[in-house]
Design a protein around this motif. Structure first.
Motif: not given
Length: 508
Positions: A246-249, A502-508
């Protein structure tokens, strides 16, 4: 005479090495635990020499202390080789050193010392069972090998749990293999979450309606998928799915109860993911024999004790992780140091420290472990320094200690470590460093390449400084390099002089 009495006789015979630094003992794979622990010369007829095991050295030191022949600690020099642990190597208060004479466990002259919780396996051969060959793809039949673990006396393969560390893992030529999965890389998406059934397991979050107006997480224990891949899978396997439901975490492993290939619907076995299931979230299938279709994948037939693998290269050595407890544990032990060793192939921690004070782990390597690299629980002023941690199933270093009622510090520290490629099994909730309690310090660490976050703080008066963070959150969302909050009493923490990039990830 029993072994300990023989050892005491050898020790009392005056053959113990004493240097300016104190008593020196030796351990070697070619040693004997009834010997005195001295360093024997090569190519000599051996009637005495080093101990064979760490436990042999520990027990001899205890005898010396009990007879008043050893004040404080000593140095145990471990000759190069692999020391396989079938149980935890335990040190207690009676094995402590002192401030002026610590107890030191270290490799002899920088020789390579491995503490292993695994078993080396052999006997790989082509697959000839017609029923199994029929389930493998045409190309896989010429590459997949099988070995009988049961015939090698290996049992206890473990089961995949919802969260926690992995069951038995396979390593070929020192590299972790992947449980046969579909797709081989990337993710599928939940096509839908049926909104009918006998039991509403989760009412969902009304405040957050994600797709089609359905509350996030609402479900009746079923999800649907796109495509037709499961239609050619056999029945009776223990097939699982792993996903960010349900969540990207928040991820978990869920066992499949059944698959209706006509309706493309999966019924999941409880316990369900606590945040439920939501349309369009990511998942993949694993533990599927038919999907053993690429180099580096493997599958375990737990009923028959047969392990199948498509090796990525010629197999020079293959190992399975077996030990379900820490490789080393220091329980109420103090003034003890572990230096320069490699901890590997266990299903849990490399080292666990409970209570005591002033223990140090320095210059060690923690790799190919199923759990955390090292945990510190209670006690005072324990440290992990100049060590390298990589390819662990869960997190890096967990430090708990201090008294939050009085704000008395625990004083644990993680300094000058390299921590990367952690959280290999569970993809969320695992950190390079966790600081829990009061008065800990994480400094000068290099932390990188993880699906989730870097450091978590839970408590007071902790310091994070001079660390470098990069390439984190590579697979998750709503995350950051450092995680804290949700408790207004967590005050007095200091974050300063760190380098984030360089910490940008693909999740929401």
């Amino acid at each position: 005479m029993n072994r300990l009495l023989l050892t005491l006789c050898a020790l009392l015979a005056g053959v113990v090495t004493v240097t300016a630094q104190g008593h020196e003992f030796y351990v070697s794979p070619s040693g004997n635990d009834t010997w005195s622990g001295k360093l024997s010369l090569p190519n000599t007829h051996k009637t005495d020499g080093p101990f064979r095991t760490l436990a042999g050295a520990r027990d001899a030191l205890r005898l010396l202390k009990e007879h008043g022949l050893l004040a404080g600690g000593a140095t145990v020099n471990v000759r190069g080789g692999t020391y396989t642990r079938g149980n935890t190597f335990l040190l207690t208060a009676r094995d402590s050193g002192t401030g002026s004479r610590p107890m030191i466990w270290r490799p002899y002259r920088e020789e390579k010392v491995f503490l292993s919780g695994g078993r080396t396996i052999a006997g790989f051969r082509p697959v000839t069972d017609p029923a199994v060959r029929a389930r493998l793809g045409e190309t896989a039949r010429t590459h997949v090998l099988v070995t009988d673990l049961k015939a090698q006396g290996i049992s206890g393969y473990g089961e995949i749990g919802q969260r926690g560390g992995p069951p038995m893992e396979l390593f070929v030529n020192g590299k972790r293999m992947t449980v046969a999965r579909y797709p081989n890389e990337g993710w599928l998406r939940i096509a839908g979450v049926p909104q009918s059934g006998d039991s509403l397991y989760n009412k969902g979050l009304e405040r957050e309606k994600r797709y089609d107006g359905v509350p996030a997480g609402r479900h009746y224990g079923r999800i649907t998928y796109e495509g037709t891949e499961p239609s050619h899978w056999g029945t009776g396997d223990d097939i699982y799915v792993h996903g960010y439901w349900t969540f990207d975490w928040s991820d978990s492993y869920q066992r499949i109860e059944s698959i209706d290939t006509a309706r493309r619907e999966i019924t999941l076995r409880p316990p369900h993911h606590w945040y439920g299931y939501t349309k369009n979230q990511r998942f993949y299938f694993l533990n599927v024999l038919e999907e053993l279709d690429s180099p580096g994948e493997w599958y375990m037939d737990r009923t028959r004790g047969l392990l199948y693998v498509w090796p990525p290269a010629q197999i020079k050595e293959a190992d399975v992780s077996m030990l379900e407890s820490p490789l080393v544990e220091l329980d109420t032990c103090s003034w003890t140091r572990f230096e320069g060793m490699t901890f590997t192939y266990g299903r849990r921690e490399g080292i666990r420290i409970r209570g005591g004070h002033d223990n140090t782990v320095s210059g060690c390597v923690f790799a190919n472990l199923g759990g955390d690299a090292a945990t510190i629980e209670g006690g005072f002023h324990h440290g992990i320094v100049y060590s390298t941690i990589h390819d662990v199933g869960l997190g890096g270093l967990l430090m708990k200690g201090g008294d939050r009622k009085t704000l008395a510090p625990g004083g644990h520290y993680a300094e000058d470590n390299k921590i990367y490629d952690y959280s290999r099994w569970l993809r969320t909730g695992q950190y390079a460093v966790v600081m829990e309690g009061v008065g800990h310090r994480a400094a000068h660490n290099l932390i990188h390449d993880s699906p989730f976050e870097g450091i978590a703080i839970r408590g007071n008066d902790n310091i994070i400084e001079y660390n470098e963070f990069h390439d984190l959150m590579k697979e998750t969302g709503d995350a950051g390099a450092i995680h804290t909050g949700r408790d207004w009493t967590w005050q007095g923490n200091v974050i300063r002089y760190n380098y984030f990039h360089d910490l940008k990830g693909p999740g929401l």
